[in-house]
Write a protein that holds these residues in place. Structure first.
Motif, PDB file in Angstrom:
ATOM      1  N   VAL A 117      -2.335  -5.439  -3.193  1.00 47.24           N
ATOM      2  CA  VAL A 117      -2.776  -5.139  -1.826  1.00 47.24           C
ATOM      3  C   VAL A 117      -4.089  -5.883  -1.590  1.00 47.24           C
ATOM      4  CG1 VAL A 117      -3.536  -3.326  -0.251  1.00 47.24           C
ATOM      5  CG2 VAL A 117      -1.676  -2.872  -1.873  1.00 47.24           C
ATOM      6  N   PRO A 118      -4.190  -6.639  -0.511  1.00 45.93           N
ATOM      7  CA  PRO A 118      -5.424  -7.389  -0.249  1.00 45.93           C
ATOM      8  C   PRO A 118      -6.591  -6.464   0.120  1.00 45.93           C
ATOM      9  CG  PRO A 118      -3.840  -7.710   1.530  1.00 45.93           C
ATOM     10  CD  PRO A 118      -3.156  -6.885   0.490  1.00 45.93           C
ATOM     11  N   GLU A 119      -7.785  -6.926  -0.181  1.00 48.51           N
ATOM     12  CA  GLU A 119      -9.000  -6.214   0.211  1.00 48.51           C
ATOM     13  C   GLU A 119      -9.215  -6.404   1.703  1.00 48.51           C
ATOM     14  OE1 GLU A 119     -10.614  -4.124  -1.471  1.00 48.51           O
ATOM     15  OE2 GLU A 119     -10.178  -4.609  -3.543  1.00 48.51           O
ATOM     16  N   PRO A 120      -9.832  -5.499   2.388  1.00 49.44           N
ATOM     17  CA  PRO A 120     -10.470  -4.272   1.909  1.00 49.44           C
ATOM     18  C   PRO A 120      -9.513  -3.083   1.815  1.00 49.44           C
ATOM     19  CG  PRO A 120     -10.953  -4.523   4.225  1.00 49.44           C
ATOM     20  CD  PRO A 120     -10.144  -5.740   3.804  1.00 49.44           C
ATOM     21  N   LYS A 121      -8.250  -3.271   2.208  1.00 43.95           N
ATOM     22  CA  LYS A 121      -7.303  -2.153   2.198  1.00 43.95           C
ATOM     23  C   LYS A 121      -7.147  -1.575   0.790  1.00 43.95           C
ATOM     24  CE  LYS A 121      -2.675  -0.768   3.592  1.00 43.95           C
ATOM     25  NZ  LYS A 121      -1.397  -1.173   4.161  1.00 43.95           N
ATOM     26  N   ARG A 122      -7.123  -2.422  -0.242  1.00 49.47           N
ATOM     27  CA  ARG A 122      -6.943  -1.932  -1.610  1.00 49.47           C
ATOM     28  C   ARG A 122      -8.049  -0.952  -1.988  1.00 49.47           C
ATOM     29  NH1 ARG A 122      -8.521  -2.807  -6.948  1.00 49.47           N
ATOM     30  NH2 ARG A 122      -6.851  -2.306  -8.396  1.00 49.47           N
ATOM     31  N   SER A 123      -9.288  -1.301  -1.702  1.00 52.28           N
ATOM     32  CA  SER A 123     -10.414  -0.422  -2.036  1.00 52.28           C
ATOM     33  C   SER A 123     -10.322   0.901  -1.288  1.00 52.28           C
ATOM     34  CB  SER A 123     -11.739  -1.110  -1.725  1.00 52.28           C
ATOM     35  OG  SER A 123     -11.937  -2.190  -2.610  1.00 52.28           O
ATOM     36  N   GLU A 124      -9.921   0.855  -0.024  1.00 54.47           N
ATOM     37  CA  GLU A 124      -9.763   2.086   0.757  1.00 54.47           C
ATOM     38  C   GLU A 124      -8.698   2.983   0.145  1.00 54.47           C
ATOM     39  OE1 GLU A 124      -8.906   0.981   4.784  1.00 54.47           O
ATOM     40  OE2 GLU A 124     -10.668  -0.319   4.892  1.00 54.47           O
ATOM     41  N   LEU A 125      -7.562   2.396  -0.234  1.00 56.78           N
ATOM     42  CA  LEU A 125      -6.480   3.168  -0.841  1.00 56.78           C
ATOM     43  C   LEU A 125      -6.901   3.755  -2.180  1.00 56.78           C
ATOM     44  CD1 LEU A 125      -3.525   0.775  -0.010  1.00 56.78           C
ATOM     45  CD2 LEU A 125      -3.899   3.059   0.950  1.00 56.78           C
ATOM     46  N   MET A 126      -7.592   2.989  -2.986  1.00 57.35           N
ATOM     47  CA  MET A 126      -8.048   3.465  -4.297  1.00 57.35           C
ATOM     48  C   MET A 126      -9.050   4.608  -4.131  1.00 57.35           C
ATOM     49  SD  MET A 126      -6.378   1.968  -6.661  1.00 57.35           S
ATOM     50  CE  MET A 126      -7.364   2.365  -8.095  1.00 57.35           C
ATOM     51  N   LYS A 127      -9.925   4.507  -3.144  1.00 60.76           N
ATOM     52  CA  LYS A 127     -10.911   5.564  -2.909  1.00 60.76           C
ATOM     53  C   LYS A 127     -10.204   6.864  -2.516  1.00 60.76           C
ATOM     54  CE  LYS A 127     -14.459   4.325  -0.531  1.00 60.76           C
ATOM     55  NZ  LYS A 127     -15.374   3.992   0.570  1.00 60.76           N
ATOM     56  N   ARG A 128      -9.229   6.767  -1.615  1.00 55.29           N
ATOM     57  CA  ARG A 128      -8.482   7.961  -1.198  1.00 55.29           C
ATOM     58  C   ARG A 128      -7.704   8.561  -2.352  1.00 55.29           C
ATOM     59  NH1 ARG A 128      -5.262   6.280   4.050  1.00 55.29           N
ATOM     60  NH2 ARG A 128      -6.651   4.589   4.501  1.00 55.29           N
ATOM     61  N   LYS A 129      -7.093   7.703  -3.162  1.00 55.98           N
ATOM     62  CA  LYS A 129      -6.309   8.190  -4.297  1.00 55.98           C
ATOM     63  C   LYS A 129      -7.216   8.879  -5.311  1.00 55.98           C
ATOM     64  CE  LYS A 129      -2.360   6.700  -6.953  1.00 55.98           C
ATOM     65  NZ  LYS A 129      -1.435   5.611  -7.188  1.00 55.98           N
ATOM     66  N   GLY A 130      -8.420   8.340  -5.500  1.00 53.21           N
ATOM     67  CA  GLY A 130      -9.384   8.921  -6.435  1.00 53.21           C
ATOM     68  C   GLY A 130      -9.887  10.287  -6.015  1.00 53.21           C
ATOM     69  N   LYS A 131      -9.876  10.544  -4.711  1.00 50.99           N
ATOM     70  CA  LYS A 131     -10.319  11.845  -4.207  1.00 50.99           C
ATOM     71  C   LYS A 131      -9.187  12.871  -4.236  1.00 50.99           C
ATOM     72  CE  LYS A 131     -13.895  10.185  -1.097  1.00 50.99           C
ATOM     73  NZ  LYS A 131     -14.317  10.070   0.295  1.00 50.99           N
ATOM     74  N   GLY A 132      -8.013  12.430  -4.659  1.00 52.65           N
ATOM     75  CA  GLY A 132      -6.876  13.343  -4.711  1.00 52.65           C
ATOM     76  C   GLY A 132      -6.185  13.513  -3.387  1.00 52.65           C
ATOM     77  N   ASN A 133      -6.577  12.735  -2.395  1.00 51.15           N
ATOM     78  CA  ASN A 133      -5.921  12.798  -1.094  1.00 51.15           C
ATOM     79  C   ASN A 133      -4.653  11.979  -1.107  1.00 51.15           C
ATOM     80  OD1 ASN A 133      -8.102  14.238  -0.162  1.00 51.15           O
ATOM     81  ND2 ASN A 133      -9.101  12.463   0.720  1.00 51.15           N
ATOM     82  N   GLY A 146       0.809  -1.220   0.000  1.00 46.79           N
ATOM     83  CA  GLY A 146       0.000   0.000   0.000  1.00 46.79           C
ATOM     84  C   GLY A 146       0.837   1.262   0.000  1.00 46.79           C
ATOM     85  N   CYS A 147       1.921   1.258  -0.723  1.00 44.43           N
ATOM     86  CA  CYS A 147       2.849   2.389  -0.753  1.00 44.43           C
ATOM     87  C   CYS A 147       2.162   3.657  -1.280  1.00 44.43           C
ATOM     88  CB  CYS A 147       4.046   2.067  -1.642  1.00 44.43           C
ATOM     89  SG  CYS A 147       4.997   0.636  -1.081  1.00 44.43           S
ATOM     90  N   ARG A 148       2.533   4.781  -0.701  1.00 41.78           N
ATOM     91  CA  ARG A 148       1.918   6.074  -1.029  1.00 41.78           C
ATOM     92  C   ARG A 148       1.971   6.385  -2.526  1.00 41.78           C
ATOM     93  NH1 ARG A 148       2.132  11.447   2.271  1.00 41.78           N
ATOM     94  NH2 ARG A 148       1.832   9.826   3.798  1.00 41.78           N
ATOM     95  N   HIS A 149       3.065   6.095  -3.200  1.00 42.95           N
ATOM     96  CA  HIS A 149       3.234   6.481  -4.605  1.00 42.95           C
ATOM     97  C   HIS A 149       3.160   5.287  -5.558  1.00 42.95           C
ATOM     98  CE1 HIS A 149       4.147  10.535  -3.377  1.00 42.95           C
ATOM     99  NE2 HIS A 149       5.068  10.081  -2.552  1.00 42.95           N
ATOM    100  N   CYS A 150       2.396   4.273  -5.200  1.00 47.89           N
ATOM    101  CA  CYS A 150       2.274   3.077  -6.043  1.00 47.89           C
ATOM    102  C   CYS A 150       1.646   3.431  -7.396  1.00 47.89           C
ATOM    103  CB  CYS A 150       1.405   2.021  -5.346  1.00 47.89           C
ATOM    104  SG  CYS A 150       1.204   0.518  -6.327  1.00 47.89           S
ATOM    105  N   PRO A 151       2.360   3.163  -8.499  1.00 49.13           N
ATOM    106  CA  PRO A 151       1.799   3.445  -9.820  1.00 49.13           C
ATOM    107  C   PRO A 151       1.020   2.253 -10.390  1.00 49.13           C
ATOM    108  CG  PRO A 151       4.089   2.829 -10.058  1.00 49.13           C
ATOM    109  CD  PRO A 151       3.785   2.817  -8.572  1.00 49.13           C
ATOM    110  N   TYR A 152       0.854   1.205  -9.612  1.00 50.88           N
ATOM    111  CA  TYR A 152       0.238  -0.031 -10.096  1.00 50.88           C
ATOM    112  C   TYR A 152      -1.168  -0.249  -9.547  1.00 50.88           C
ATOM    113  CZ  TYR A 152       5.036  -0.819 -11.451  1.00 50.88           C
ATOM    114  OH  TYR A 152       6.283  -0.688 -12.000  1.00 50.88           O
ATOM    115  N   SER A 153      -1.827   0.821  -9.124  1.00 53.72           N
ATOM    116  CA  SER A 153      -3.208   0.741  -8.608  1.00 53.72           C
ATOM    117  C   SER A 153      -3.344  -0.277  -7.483  1.00 53.72           C
ATOM    118  CB  SER A 153      -4.193   0.432  -9.736  1.00 53.72           C
ATOM    119  OG  SER A 153      -4.150   1.445 -10.715  1.00 53.72           O
ATOM    120  N   TYR A 154      -2.299  -0.432  -6.705  1.00 54.89           N
ATOM    121  CA  TYR A 154      -2.317  -1.312  -5.533  1.00 54.89           C
ATOM    122  C   TYR A 154      -2.766  -2.733  -5.865  1.00 54.89           C
ATOM    123  CZ  TYR A 154      -2.211   3.319  -3.413  1.00 54.89           C
ATOM    124  OH  TYR A 154      -1.876   4.611  -3.084  1.00 54.89           O
TER     125      TYR A 154
END
Length: 65
Positions: A47-63, A36-44
Motif C-alpha cells: 500500500v503506498p504512503e501515506p495510506k499505509r501509515s494510516e492503516l498501520m496506525k489504526r490497526k495498532g490501536k486495535g481499531n 488496504g484490505c481490512r484483514h491484510c496479514p502482510y502489514s499493508y
C-alpha cells in the motif's frame, strides 16, 4: 486462485452488503495486493504512503480498518 470462495471462510458481507475478504483468503493468495484490505496479514506492505501509515496506525490501536 482458481477455487470457489466459501462464505464465512474466505469472505463475509459487511453491514453495507459489500464483500470483505478474510485473513485466510489473503494468506492463501500469498501477497499484499496494495488495496488496504481490512484483514491484510502482510502489514499493508504494497500500500503506498501515506495510506499505509494510516492503516498501520489504526490497526495498532486495535481499531477495525
Amino acid at each position: 486462485m482458481n477455487q470457489q470462495l466459501v462464505e464465512g471462510v474466505d469472505f463475509y458481507y459487511n453491514v453495507d452488503g459489500y464483500i470483505v475478504l478474510t485473513e485466510k483468503y489473503h494468506l492463501d493468495k500469498g501477497f499484499c495486493c496494495g488495496n488496504g484490505c481490512r484483514h491484510c496479514p502482510y502489514s499493508y506492505e504494497n500500500v503506498p504512503e501515506p495510506k499505509r501509515s494510516e492503516l498501520m496506525k489504526r490497526k495498532g490501536k486495535g481499531n477495525k480498518v
